[in-house]
Design a protein around this motif. Structure first.
Motif, PDB file in Angstrom:
ATOM      1  N   LEU A 122      53.247  46.500  58.898  1.00 41.39           N
ATOM      2  CA  LEU A 122      52.718  47.592  58.972  1.00 41.39           C
ATOM      3  C   LEU A 122      52.349  48.331  57.889  1.00 41.39           C
ATOM      4  CD1 LEU A 122      52.736  50.678  60.079  1.00 41.39           C
ATOM      5  CD2 LEU A 122      54.726  51.058  59.371  1.00 41.39           C
ATOM      6  N   ALA A 123      52.887  48.027  56.100  1.00 40.77           N
ATOM      7  CA  ALA A 123      53.621  48.388  54.919  1.00 40.77           C
ATOM      8  C   ALA A 123      51.673  48.015  54.539  1.00 40.77           C
ATOM      9  CB  ALA A 123      54.060  47.333  53.954  1.00 40.77           C
ATOM     10  N   PHE A 124      51.322  46.895  55.445  1.00 42.93           N
ATOM     11  CA  PHE A 124      50.046  46.486  54.546  1.00 42.93           C
ATOM     12  C   PHE A 124      49.042  47.588  54.678  1.00 42.93           C
ATOM     13  CE2 PHE A 124      51.863  42.329  53.762  1.00 42.93           C
ATOM     14  CZ  PHE A 124      52.271  41.703  52.981  1.00 42.93           C
ATOM     15  N   ARG A 125      48.931  47.726  55.690  1.00 42.71           N
ATOM     16  CA  ARG A 125      47.903  49.301  55.996  1.00 42.71           C
ATOM     17  C   ARG A 125      48.587  51.015  55.158  1.00 42.71           C
ATOM     18  NH1 ARG A 125      44.714  50.678  60.075  1.00 42.71           N
ATOM     19  NH2 ARG A 125      44.562  52.051  61.304  1.00 42.71           N
ATOM     20  N   GLU A 126      49.561  51.076  55.723  1.00 41.26           N
ATOM     21  CA  GLU A 126      50.310  52.225  54.904  1.00 41.26           C
ATOM     22  C   GLU A 126      50.413  52.441  53.372  1.00 41.26           C
ATOM     23  OE1 GLU A 126      52.883  53.859  57.913  1.00 41.26           O
ATOM     24  OE2 GLU A 126      51.393  54.256  59.023  1.00 41.26           O
ATOM     25  N   ALA A 127      51.629  50.997  52.673  1.00 42.85           N
ATOM     26  CA  ALA A 127      51.399  51.549  51.481  1.00 42.85           C
ATOM     27  C   ALA A 127      50.430  51.921  50.387  1.00 42.85           C
ATOM     28  CB  ALA A 127      52.193  50.326  50.706  1.00 42.85           C
ATOM     29  N   PRO A 128      49.237  51.196  50.668  1.00 43.20           N
ATOM     30  CA  PRO A 128      48.665  51.673  49.430  1.00 43.20           C
ATOM     31  C   PRO A 128      48.467  53.355  49.053  1.00 43.20           C
ATOM     32  CG  PRO A 128      47.874  50.237  50.576  1.00 43.20           C
ATOM     33  CD  PRO A 128      48.599  50.354  51.065  1.00 43.20           C
ATOM     34  N   VAL A 129      47.907  54.326  49.909  1.00 45.66           N
ATOM     35  CA  VAL A 129      47.785  55.519  50.037  1.00 45.66           C
ATOM     36  C   VAL A 129      49.172  56.341  50.035  1.00 45.66           C
ATOM     37  CG1 VAL A 129      48.468  56.089  52.611  1.00 45.66           C
ATOM     38  CG2 VAL A 129      46.906  57.182  51.424  1.00 45.66           C
ATOM     39  N   ILE A 130      50.593  55.791  50.137  1.00 49.44           N
ATOM     40  CA  ILE A 130      51.454  56.023  49.646  1.00 49.44           C
ATOM     41  C   ILE A 130      52.033  55.919  48.533  1.00 49.44           C
ATOM     42  CG2 ILE A 130      53.984  55.533  49.984  1.00 49.44           C
ATOM     43  CD1 ILE A 130      53.191  54.720  52.940  1.00 49.44           C
ATOM     44  N   ILE A 131      51.803  54.455  47.893  1.00 47.73           N
ATOM     45  CA  ILE A 131      52.104  54.693  46.806  1.00 47.73           C
ATOM     46  C   ILE A 131      51.007  56.490  45.803  1.00 47.73           C
ATOM     47  CG2 ILE A 131      51.318  53.237  43.881  1.00 47.73           C
ATOM     48  CD1 ILE A 131      52.982  50.960  46.320  1.00 47.73           C
ATOM     49  N   LYS A 132      50.087  55.968  46.393  1.00 51.64           N
ATOM     50  CA  LYS A 132      48.874  56.739  45.723  1.00 51.64           C
ATOM     51  C   LYS A 132      49.752  58.575  45.963  1.00 51.64           C
ATOM     52  CE  LYS A 132      44.800  57.190  45.647  1.00 51.64           C
ATOM     53  NZ  LYS A 132      43.674  57.971  46.306  1.00 51.64           N
TER      54      LYS A 132
END
Ligand SMILES: [Mg+2]
Length: 224
Positions: free
Chosen positions: A87-97
């Motif tokens: 799941l992190a590879f899908r949601e982490a990008p926008v979360i980190i932004k």
DNA sequence: GCGACAG
DNA sequence: ATCTTGTCGC
């Protein structure tokens, strides 16, 4: 500040094998320890919703009185499919932004997903915690990995155990007539600290306020 | 090979 | 997660 360039190397695998290797590498940096509650003042809640191929990330900051201090949102095109365990590879990008956009620095963040209650101990909470060097906790609505008994009374927490009886988290009945939540430390927090802080953040609902609000806004922000 | 399987 | 209104239960 966040080192985006370095982070991208951990968020754009091209194959599942590569993704799994990244998780194993990050897991080596996993560290669990008690939270110093006397130093906690800002708690973050994180969640992501979707509009077609767009991911809408939300981070809500609240204080110990459960009052909202800051809310930020970011949109980003989804590039990775949802695959249990990744799941992190899908949601982490926008979360980190979202975290880069945050004016205040949270002392701990609660995620909608697993912490170490994951096959490789790298649920989204652990994953992002390591990348941002931020204490994190996973709050999931169902089990991904591990086994546990169903708590029977409100306020009861049963142990979620993985291979060799290792305790990975808790199955906690936070409210009557609801499905229990799965609590697991993510990074720089531990079992007791995670359960303790979650209890202090419950406000009549099944989910602790930070996560409940993040989910609420992630739905509400669709249309502006 | 079969079943499990966060959001 | 998302597609979707009302309805039963606390
Ligand atoms: Mg979510």
């Amino acid at each position: 500040m966040v080192d985006v360039k370095t982070l991208s190397d951990y968020m754009e695998p091209k194959t599942l094998e590569e993704a799994e290797q990244i998780q194993k590498e990050l897991a080596k940096r996993l560290a669990l320890c008690p939270l110093d509650f006397s130093q906690i003042s800002l708690i973050a809640g994180v969640d992501v919703s979707y509009i077609d191929d767009q991911a809408l990330g939300i981070v809500v900051l609240i204080n110990k009185e459960l009052e909202i201090v800051e809310v930020v949102s970011e949109r980003m095109k989804v590039t990775f499919p949802y695959i249990p365990g990744f799941l992190a590879f899908r949601e982490a990008p926008v979360i980190i932004k979202c975290f880069e956009k945050l004016k205040n620095r949270p002392d701990v963040a609660l995620f909608d997903g697993q912490g170490i209650a994951h096959p490789r101990k790298l649920g989204i909470a652990s994953h992002v915690g390591i990348l941002l060097d931020l204490p994190t906790i996973g709050i999931a609505k169902s089990v991904l990995y591990g086994k546990c008994q169903k708590p029977s009374t409100v306020g009861q927490a049963t142990l979620l155990k993985g291979q060799d009886e290792e305790v990975l988290g808790y199955c906690y009945l936070s409210k009557k007539n609801t499905k229990p939540i799965i609590i697991s430390p993510g990074y720089k927090t531990d079992l007791d600290s995670s359960l303790h802080i979650v209890k202090s953040l419950l406000n009549g609902f099944k989910l602790p306020e930070p996560v409940r609000l993040a989910h609420l806004y992630s739905q509400k922000f669709k249309g502006s």
